[in-house]
Motif scaffolding. Structure first.
Motif, PDB file in Angstrom:
ATOM      1  N   LEU A 368       0.887  -1.077  -0.341  1.00  0.00           N
ATOM      2  CA  LEU A 368       0.044   0.002  -0.013  1.00  0.00           C
ATOM      3  C   LEU A 368       1.071   1.419   0.109  1.00  0.00           C
ATOM      4  CD1 LEU A 368      -2.636   1.351  -0.093  1.00  0.00           C
ATOM      5  CD2 LEU A 368      -1.982   1.743   2.804  1.00  0.00           C
ATOM      6  N   LEU A 369       1.566   1.079   1.208  1.00  0.00           N
ATOM      7  CA  LEU A 369       2.714   2.434   0.999  1.00  0.00           C
ATOM      8  C   LEU A 369       3.565   2.499   0.213  1.00  0.00           C
ATOM      9  CD1 LEU A 369       3.021   2.474   4.470  1.00  0.00           C
ATOM     10  CD2 LEU A 369       1.583   4.426   3.497  1.00  0.00           C
ATOM     11  N   GLY A 370       3.679   0.787  -0.252  1.00  0.00           N
ATOM     12  CA  GLY A 370       5.211   1.734  -1.743  1.00  0.00           C
ATOM     13  C   GLY A 370       4.015   2.126  -3.043  1.00  0.00           C
ATOM     14  N   SER A 371       2.583   1.604  -3.259  1.00  0.00           N
ATOM     15  CA  SER A 371       2.479   2.049  -4.436  1.00  0.00           C
ATOM     16  C   SER A 371       2.349   3.369  -4.101  1.00  0.00           C
ATOM     17  CB  SER A 371       0.751   1.385  -4.464  1.00  0.00           C
ATOM     18  OG  SER A 371       1.376   0.030  -4.349  1.00  0.00           O
ATOM     19  N   VAL A 372       1.762   4.038  -2.964  1.00  0.00           N
ATOM     20  CA  VAL A 372       1.520   5.907  -2.699  1.00  0.00           C
ATOM     21  C   VAL A 372       2.998   6.070  -3.085  1.00  0.00           C
ATOM     22  CG1 VAL A 372       1.379   7.340  -1.420  1.00  0.00           C
ATOM     23  CG2 VAL A 372      -0.371   5.380  -1.054  1.00  0.00           C
ATOM     24  N   ILE A 373       3.403   6.331  -2.789  1.00  0.00           N
ATOM     25  CA  ILE A 373       4.762   6.639  -3.040  1.00  0.00           C
ATOM     26  C   ILE A 373       5.408   6.664  -4.270  1.00  0.00           C
ATOM     27  CG2 ILE A 373       7.240   7.016  -2.625  1.00  0.00           C
ATOM     28  CD1 ILE A 373       6.701   5.221   0.371  1.00  0.00           C
ATOM     29  N   ILE A 374       6.029   5.790  -4.921  1.00  0.00           N
ATOM     30  CA  ILE A 374       6.104   5.514  -5.767  1.00  0.00           C
ATOM     31  C   ILE A 374       5.052   6.779  -7.038  1.00  0.00           C
ATOM     32  CG2 ILE A 374       6.323   3.414  -7.875  1.00  0.00           C
ATOM     33  CD1 ILE A 374       8.553   4.084  -5.589  1.00  0.00           C
ATOM     34  N   ALA A 375       3.277   5.703  -7.070  1.00  0.00           N
ATOM     35  CA  ALA A 375       2.535   6.563  -8.103  1.00  0.00           C
ATOM     36  C   ALA A 375       3.019   7.811  -8.034  1.00  0.00           C
ATOM     37  CB  ALA A 375       1.348   5.916  -7.581  1.00  0.00           C
ATOM     38  N   GLY A 376       3.111   8.769  -6.584  1.00  0.00           N
ATOM     39  CA  GLY A 376       2.704  10.109  -6.430  1.00  0.00           C
ATOM     40  C   GLY A 376       4.126  10.523  -6.924  1.00  0.00           C
ATOM     41  N   LEU A 377       5.064   9.824  -6.781  1.00  0.00           N
ATOM     42  CA  LEU A 377       6.905  10.194  -7.529  1.00  0.00           C
ATOM     43  C   LEU A 377       7.094  10.579  -8.582  1.00  0.00           C
ATOM     44  CD1 LEU A 377       9.082   8.929  -4.988  1.00  0.00           C
ATOM     45  CD2 LEU A 377       8.715  11.331  -5.199  1.00  0.00           C
ATOM     46  N   VAL A 378       6.337   9.539  -9.676  1.00  0.00           N
ATOM     47  CA  VAL A 378       6.797   9.019 -10.530  1.00  0.00           C
ATOM     48  C   VAL A 378       5.946  10.178 -11.414  1.00  0.00           C
ATOM     49  CG1 VAL A 378       5.215   7.537 -12.655  1.00  0.00           C
ATOM     50  CG2 VAL A 378       6.931   6.644 -11.024  1.00  0.00           C
ATOM     51  N   THR A 379       4.202  10.476 -10.929  1.00  0.00           N
ATOM     52  CA  THR A 379       3.470  11.031 -11.509  1.00  0.00           C
ATOM     53  C   THR A 379       4.035  12.681 -11.405  1.00  0.00           C
ATOM     54  OG1 THR A 379       1.478  10.068 -11.056  1.00  0.00           O
ATOM     55  CG2 THR A 379       1.187  11.755 -11.509  1.00  0.00           C
ATOM     56  N   PHE A 380       4.618  13.183  -9.924  1.00  0.00           N
ATOM     57  CA  PHE A 380       4.977  14.385  -9.968  1.00  0.00           C
ATOM     58  C   PHE A 380       6.297  14.863 -11.191  1.00  0.00           C
ATOM     59  CE2 PHE A 380       7.736  17.698  -7.920  1.00  0.00           C
ATOM     60  CZ  PHE A 380       7.101  18.405  -7.631  1.00  0.00           C
ATOM     61  N   LEU A 381       7.337  13.670 -10.747  1.00  0.00           N
ATOM     62  CA  LEU A 381       8.275  13.705 -11.840  1.00  0.00           C
ATOM     63  C   LEU A 381       7.921  13.726 -13.196  1.00  0.00           C
ATOM     64  CD1 LEU A 381      10.974  11.844  -9.565  1.00  0.00           C
ATOM     65  CD2 LEU A 381      10.055  14.183  -9.682  1.00  0.00           C
ATOM     66  N   GLY A 382       6.646  12.444 -13.242  1.00  0.00           N
ATOM     67  CA  GLY A 382       6.976  12.302 -14.697  1.00  0.00           C
ATOM     68  C   GLY A 382       6.175  14.233 -15.845  1.00  0.00           C
ATOM     69  N   TRP A 383       5.436  14.320 -14.758  1.00  0.00           N
ATOM     70  CA  TRP A 383       4.852  15.650 -14.694  1.00  0.00           C
ATOM     71  C   TRP A 383       6.152  16.437 -15.323  1.00  0.00           C
ATOM     72  CZ3 TRP A 383       1.005  17.127 -18.034  1.00  0.00           C
ATOM     73  CH2 TRP A 383       0.730  18.556 -18.431  1.00  0.00           C
ATOM     74  N   LYS A 384       7.278  16.622 -14.643  1.00  0.00           N
ATOM     75  CA  LYS A 384       7.992  18.007 -14.517  1.00  0.00           C
ATOM     76  C   LYS A 384       8.489  17.076 -16.210  1.00  0.00           C
ATOM     77  CE  LYS A 384       7.852  20.163 -11.232  1.00  0.00           C
ATOM     78  NZ  LYS A 384       7.624  21.260 -10.493  1.00  0.00           N
ATOM     79  N   ILE A 385       9.297  16.183 -16.349  1.00  0.00           N
ATOM     80  CA  ILE A 385       9.654  15.687 -17.518  1.00  0.00           C
ATOM     81  C   ILE A 385       9.060  16.354 -18.595  1.00  0.00           C
ATOM     82  CG2 ILE A 385      10.594  13.607 -18.905  1.00  0.00           C
ATOM     83  CD1 ILE A 385      11.232  12.804 -16.538  1.00  0.00           C
ATOM     84  N   ILE A 386       7.514  15.660 -19.074  1.00  0.00           N
ATOM     85  CA  ILE A 386       6.790  16.488 -19.722  1.00  0.00           C
ATOM     86  C   ILE A 386       6.541  18.048 -19.918  1.00  0.00           C
ATOM     87  CG2 ILE A 386       4.088  16.241 -20.530  1.00  0.00           C
ATOM     88  CD1 ILE A 386       4.091  13.502 -18.971  1.00  0.00           C
ATOM     89  N   LEU A 387       6.717  18.725 -18.943  1.00  0.00           N
ATOM     90  CA  LEU A 387       6.461  19.599 -19.460  1.00  0.00           C
ATOM     91  C   LEU A 387       8.498  20.030 -19.929  1.00  0.00           C
ATOM     92  CD1 LEU A 387       5.194  20.903 -15.853  1.00  0.00           C
ATOM     93  CD2 LEU A 387       4.694  21.550 -18.326  1.00  0.00           C
TER      94      LEU A 387
END
Length: 799
Positions: A368-387
């Motif tokens: 549960l916490l692994g999914s929360v942390i990784i999904a949140g980080l991947v999305t946060f950094l992923g959107w930065k990369i997309i920009l």
């Protein structure tokens, strides 16, 4: 790749449930022109939008006056007598404008409080918005609704006041003019305000209350609108954001409560040239009508004195498909504690029956916490990369791209793939219900936190209860089935799933990581379904592939085209102090049109941001280049009065335009303190002292109607160095014959939210005429402690 048919059935059922939930959020049909005349017709309302939104009609434009005249004629046509309220208002942000409100009143049989129907008729300035959604849709909804109401000869106890307010887009000034100056304002008991912050999607109801919302919630429920979409969390967030509406003025300055109805999807069209009839969603317009008609009929006959009880408490409220549920805020913490107690009880029973172990419960936090942390980080950094990959996305100041829905789909499905990956490696079907305790505990902790910090979110405990009950059934029966799991998952899908999409639409794609985290938390509540999937590895690949598909789709649709235009900005700024001129822009990414004037080499702007131009996002100039000096007539500055009264200096300054202008921005050295400040005869609305409160250099922003001069009178300390500037702007850059600016390509549009397409003159405010002699005794300053009554009055020379 072979999959478990039960898991495929589960996915199909979840998608079907989501489709039903979405369908229940707004009408799925539009009423035609041949609809009974006593009923609301979406097409008749749309016809009104087409007329009102033919052209931009911002305050000060010719079309603004034409729209005002049309509204008076339409109200007359349906049998109502109209009146006009006109006057200057100065709001607490320094926005000055002469507003023209259009009013009508329908008498009721009882002399009680009145129901007010409210929408503004001005469109956004600067960006040449036609204002079809914002807010011709609201005006048209009221016109069509009142027409149908009168035709049906509905019973009516209360007076109904119709107010088409002015200058909402500038600073809510028309509403302030009505609330503070119109005699009808004291009669108003409730306001229904129809607004827009986009061009599509469901219309959300937001309450504006000073005291508890209990009465409003109960009366709204009794009115029985067909498609209520609202929740108390939305209003809690709304109050934190700088997105006020006219109704805010009624609440803050008139202590009058009411309901806002506004849609927010298609936010990329908000305040832009693309806010036209073609982009306005007809189903969304129908949704506005579905609110107005039942509420109009109900509140026209309800004692509105009963809905403003000072002892009213606050209620949590939320919509479920075809229903509206509420309960007191005071229940939130007890409900959370009861949920915790129930879960502990079922855990104790399960442990006593040797069905679960504490060790496995704690191990359930790993995926549960692994999914929360990784999904949140991947999305946060992923959107930065997309920009970084697509720098053009920063061209849209509202933060939501044309392909934004695809990015929501991409990161949500990627988050689900991450969840499957973690639960594939750290959990299996035989310990599903044991690991289900972890998300239930986490949700209870979240709700306990929200109960103290964001009580409006108190309804989020409801899906947790259904999860706890499902866990309890398993503990007692040692059995669970797909059908039961799906049944108990409906509250989670109905209440939580819409927020996954709503948050980035309302707050921008920068909040996508929040959607990813919420997706994982929702996955946790659906764990009894997903963790029983026999081949989780296969579903990792399925959702990862879907996510890649969304990313590819978004990339293909990342460019601009007509109807999905690139916003850009250009201004001509003449500095009368130095006799120089520049082209300037707010854009980060220059295009072929802006480079024509700013050059191929981007020259960083120097000095232009020393006088900040007010805008929603505090946007500053980025690039500039030397421009030719053309003969733009400067305004006339006259010091009508300049006298000393005790320790203070009294000034009256008149600035008269010598060309057709639209806006004045006035600045003053922050060290100058102003007392008894008035502009065109009015003081700041709701001022509590005679000292003018301001931030930084900005003193005043005046939107000009009919080329009327600006007259300021005020006191300053006698020892203060007089240091003031003005920027005079006209919105005619594209048509000014002196500059001959090329038209934009059809895939471009003016940037909204900023002063754009303008010809500007910047100059110091200095004395150009001799002092008025002899000086005239001005009105005394309110603060007698500052100025002695027996002071001599002497002329003062301009520093």
């Amino acid at each position: 790749m072979r999959k478990n048919p039960t898991s495929i059935l589960a996915i199909i059922c979840i998608l079907a449930l989501l489709a039903v939930i979405y369908a229940a959020m707004k009408p799925q049909y539009i009423s035609k022109n041949d609809e009974a005349l006593a009923d609301f017709s979406t097409e008749r309302a749309l016809n009104q939008v087409e007329i009102i939104a033919q052209k931009p009609h911002y305050v000060g434009s010719t079309n603004h006056e034409l729209v005002a005249n049309y509204l008076k004629l339409e109200l007359n046509r349906i049998g109502l007598e109209t009146s006009v309220q006109e006057g200057f208002t100065l709001n607490d942000k320094g926005l000055l404008v002469k507003s023209k409100n259009i009013l009508a009143r329908i008498k009721g049989t009882n002399n009680t409080k009145a129901l007010l129907l409210l929408s503004h008729y001005d469109s956004a300035p600067h960006s040449f918005s036609k204002g079809a959604s914002d807010d011709a849709s609201g005006v048209a909804t009221i016109l069509e609704g009142i027409r149908a109401f009168l035709y049906a000869k509905e019973p009516q106890k209360n007076d109904i006041i119709i107010l088409f307010s002015d200058a909402e887009e500038l600073g809510l000034n028309g509403a302030a003019l009505f609330v503070n100056k119109h005699p009808w304002a004291k009669d108003v008991g409730l306001v229904l305000n129809f607004e827009a912050r986009g061009t599509s999607g469901p219309s959300y109801m937001l309450m504006e209350t000073n005291q508890g919302n209990q009465a409003l919630v109960k009366e709204f429920t009794k009115a029985k609108p067909s498609y209520p979409v609202s929740n108390s969390l939305m209003y809690s967030i709304y109050k934190m954001l700088p997105n006020d509406t006219d109704l805010t003025v009624f609440r803050e300055q008139g202590n009058i409560q009411g309901f806002n109805f506004a849609f927010i999807d298609g936010h990329y069209n908000y305040h832009t040239q693309q806010d036209d009839v073609q982009h306005l969603n007809k189903m969304t317009l129908a949704h506005q009508g579905s609110y107005l008609m039942p509420l109009l009929k109900y509140f026209a006959n309800t004692d509105l004195n009963q809905i403003t009880s000072p002892n009213s408490e606050d209620y949590v409220y939320f919509n479920a498909p075809f229903s509206f549920i509420s309960y007191p805020f005071s229940w939130v913490m007890p409900m959370t504690l009861i949920a915790f107690g129930l879960l502990m009880l079922f855990m104790f029973i399960g442990k006593a029956k040797r069905m679960i172990s504490l060790r496995e419960i704690f191990k359930g936090f790993v995926p549960l916490l692994g999914s929360v942390i990784i999904a949140g980080l991947v999305t946060f950094l992923g959107w930065k990369i997309i920009l970084e990959i697509y720098p053009q996305y920063s061209d849209l100041l509202n933060g939501f791209t044309y392909n934004g829905h695809a990015y929501i789909g991409a990161f949500v499905t990627l988050s689900i793939a991450i969840c499957f990956a973690f639960y594939h490696h750290f959990s299996d079907a035989k310990i599903t219900m044991t690991h289900f305790v972890a998300p239930l505990l986490l949700w209870i902790i979240i709700n306990a936190f929200l109960a103290n910090s964001l009580t409006g979110a108190g309804f989020l405990i409801i899906p947790v209860y259904f999860g706890i009950l499902l866990f309890g059934i398993f503990v007692f029966t040692q059995h669970y089935s797909l059908g039961m799991n799906l049944l108990f998952s409906i509250p989670a899908l109905a209440i939580i799933a819409p927020f996954i999409v709503m948050f980035p639409i309302g707050l921008g794609l920068k909040i996508l990581f929040g959607s990813a985290i919420l997706t994982v938390l929702l996955f946790g509540l659906l764990l009894p379904i997903f963790n029983t999937f026999a081949k989780k590895g296969a579903w990792i690949m399925v959702f990862f592939a879907v996510s890649i598909g969304f990313f590819i789709y978004a990339g293909i649709h990342s460019s601009y085209e007509p109807g999905k235009a690139k916003s850009n900005s250009l201004l001509y700024i003449y500095n009368a102090n130095t006799n120089s001129a520049v082209w300037a822009t707010y854009d980060v990414n220059l295009d072929e049109w802006t480079k024509t004037y700013l050059g191929q080499k981007n020259q960083k702007v120097v000095g232009l941001n020393s006088l900040p131009i007010a805008s929603k996002y505090n946007t500053g100039f980025t690039y500039s280049s030397i421009a030719p000096i053309v003969d733009v007539p400067k305004p006339t500055i006259a010091f009508l009065k300049d006298s000393v009264v005790g320790n203070n200096r009294y000034l009256k300054i008149k600035i008269t335009p010598n060309r057709k202008v639209n806006r004045y921005d006035i600045y003053a050295n922050p060290k100058m303190t102003f007392y008894n400040f008035k502009a065109n005869g009015v003081s700041t609305s709701g001022e509590k002292t005679n000292r003018l409160e301001r931030e930084g250099m900005r003193l005043l922003c005046y939107y000009v109607v009919g080329n009327e001069p600006l007259v300021m009178d005020f006191y300053i300390n006698k020892s203060s160095i007089f240091d003031m500037d003005l920027i005079e702007s006209s919105f005619d850059l594209m048509t000014n014959p002196l500059l001959k600016v090329n038209p934009r390509s059809d895939w471009m549009m003016p940037t909204p939210f900023v002063l754009n397409d303008a010809v500007m003159i910047q100059q110091k405010i200095k004395r150009y005429t001799a002092p008025v002699n002899p000086p005239v005794q001005p009105a005394p300053v309110k603060d007698s402690a500052v100025i002695a009554k027996d002071s001599l009055i002497q002329p003062v020379t301009q520093p």
